[in-house]
Design a protein around this motif. Structure first.
Motif, PDB file in Angstrom:
ATOM      1  N   VAL A   9       0.841  -1.204   0.000  1.00 34.25           N
ATOM      2  CA  VAL A   9       0.000   0.000   0.000  1.00 34.25           C
ATOM      3  C   VAL A   9       0.874   1.252   0.000  1.00 34.25           C
ATOM      4  O   VAL A   9       0.654   2.185  -0.769  1.00 34.25           O
ATOM      5  N   SER A  12       3.207   1.430  -3.290  1.00 39.29           N
ATOM      6  CA  SER A  12       2.496   1.820  -4.517  1.00 39.29           C
ATOM      7  C   SER A  12       2.163   3.308  -4.546  1.00 39.29           C
ATOM      8  O   SER A  12       1.697   3.818  -5.561  1.00 39.29           O
ATOM      9  N   GLU A  13       2.384   3.994  -3.432  1.00 40.18           N
ATOM     10  CA  GLU A  13       2.062   5.409  -3.281  1.00 40.18           C
ATOM     11  C   GLU A  13       0.574   5.696  -3.436  1.00 40.18           C
ATOM     12  O   GLU A  13       0.170   6.808  -3.752  1.00 40.18           O
ATOM     13  N   SER A  14      -0.269   4.700  -3.180  1.00 38.00           N
ATOM     14  CA  SER A  14      -1.713   4.904  -3.284  1.00 38.00           C
ATOM     15  C   SER A  14      -2.238   5.845  -2.196  1.00 38.00           C
ATOM     16  O   SER A  14      -3.277   6.471  -2.373  1.00 38.00           O
ATOM     17  N   THR A 110      -0.388  13.162   1.993  1.00 39.05           N
ATOM     18  CA  THR A 110      -1.657  12.566   1.562  1.00 39.05           C
ATOM     19  C   THR A 110      -2.408  13.433   0.556  1.00 39.05           C
ATOM     20  O   THR A 110      -3.295  12.935  -0.125  1.00 39.05           O
TER      21      THR A 110
END
Length: 136
Positions: A9, A12-14, A110
């Protein structure tokens, strides 16, 4: 680099772009001036809104939410205004590692889409030094 973190998570830099640190001590310091917006009741994560409008998530360790707060001591609360380099949290790295967890700490922007570029630095990091460089 965030892409090398063992948690897919974060890698993946999601959740956003940023950097990861392999801590050598258990003190977690504020990466910027701003307001603490969240201190997870399990102590493993802390959110901030920088004075410059950057939303920051500090996530201490991988799968450390499972430790139910045992290795963490918060020194701030949601709503506190902090200065870059101020002590936010302490983590017992030995306790984290004894539980079979990685202590890798992620610093995630974020609201990454609000910035033209976000670059993490490399090498040793000291409190108060720049870890992530942002440009609008």
């Amino acid at each position: 680099p965030l892409s090398q973190v063992s948690d897919p998570v974060f890698a993946s830099e999601s959740m956003g772009k940023g950097a990861a640190v392999e801590p050598t001590e258990g003190a977690i310091y504020a990466p910027c001036d701003g307001e603490v917006t969240l201190v997870a009741n399990t102590g493993h994560a802390l959110g901030m809104m920088s004075d410059a409008g950057c939303e920051v998530l500090l996530h201490i360790g991988i799968d450390t939410v499972e430790l139910k707060g045992a290795p963490f001591t918060a020194h701030v609360n949601a709503g506190d205004h902090v200065k870059a380099g101020q002590l936010l949290m302490e983590a017992d790295l030995d306790q984290i590692k004894a539980a079979g967890k990685a202590a890798t700490t992620m610093v995630i922007v974020t609201n990454s889409d609000d910035f033209k570029s976000i670059e993490g630095t490399s090498g040793a990091v000291v409190a108060g030094a720049s870890l992530v460089k942002l440009s609008k």
